[in-house]
Enzyme design. Structure first.
Site, PDB file in Angstrom:
ATOM      1  N   CYS A  17      -0.093   3.916   2.668  1.00  0.00           N
ATOM      2  CA  CYS A  17       0.322   3.483   4.013  1.00  0.00           C
ATOM      3  C   CYS A  17       1.718   3.979   4.340  1.00  0.00           C
ATOM      4  O   CYS A  17       2.018   4.287   5.497  1.00  0.00           O
ATOM      5  CB  CYS A  17       0.274   1.958   4.118  1.00  0.00           C
ATOM      6  SG  CYS A  17      -1.377   1.265   3.941  1.00  0.00           S
ATOM      7  N   CYS A  35       0.833  -1.218   0.000  1.00  0.00           N
ATOM      8  CA  CYS A  35       0.000   0.000   0.000  1.00  0.00           C
ATOM      9  C   CYS A  35       0.865   1.265   0.000  1.00  0.00           C
ATOM     10  O   CYS A  35       1.558   1.537   0.976  1.00  0.00           O
ATOM     11  CB  CYS A  35      -0.924  -0.040   1.215  1.00  0.00           C
ATOM     12  SG  CYS A  35      -1.829   1.475   1.515  1.00  0.00           S
TER      13      CYS A  35
END
Length: 169
Positions: free
Chosen positions: A95, A92
């Protein structure tokens, strides 16, 4: 009437030359640590580069500790201090941005707030228990109970505001 036989040109049919590796097209070894730097006069300067170690590639040490399903209860649920947990996935991109913010917050709130990160791919049952459907998600706990959540990538002020609400409660 057209014949169904295919016609293959002779240069495709067979080749007596072995296939060439792409590195054979360059006048230098691609696997070496030698770099060519262009100079203003049109020539090139050769320079050997030192090998990179993992320590060199890591610019910072994370301040938020990793929590797993094995340490979840002790680190998050059975503590009196407020706890922040970032749910993330290694693939991700957003993230990674939240990681930086959480690391800053962990340094600023050291002693008042414990910060952890949890990889949802590795510890899916924990993410499932808290109905995490997408990452990144930051949950704030106090006395083992979920008090606040921030979903998605938000500015640092959003996280700070949620932390302050939990600390005051």
């Amino acid at each position: 009437m057209a014949s169904s036989a295919s016609i293959t040109p002779s240069y495709f049919a067979s080749s007596s030359l072995p296939p060439r590796h792409i590195s054979s097209h360059f006048p230098f070894n691609l696997n070496s640590s030698t770099f060519f730097f262009p100079l203003k006069n049109g020539s090139f300067k050769l320079r050997n580069a030192p090998p990179l170690s993992p320590k060199v590639l890591s610019a910072r040490a994370p301040k938020a500790a990793v929590v797993t399903k094995d340490t979840w209860e002790k680190s998050v649920l059975d503590t009196d201090s407020p706890v922040l947990v970032e749910f993330y996935a290694s693939w991700c991109g957003p993230c990674r941005m939240v990681h930086r913010i959480i690391d800053e917050i962990a340094g600023e709130y050291a002693g008042r707030l414990s910060c952890f990160i949890l990889n949802t791919d590795d510890d899916f049952p924990i993410a499932e228990d808290y109905e995490i459907k997408a990452v990144p998600v930051v949950l704030l706990f106090k006395n083992g109970e979920k008090r606040e959540s921030v979903v998605g990538t938000m500015p640092k002020d959003f996280y700070i505001a949620a932390i302050e609400r939990v600390l005051k409660s």
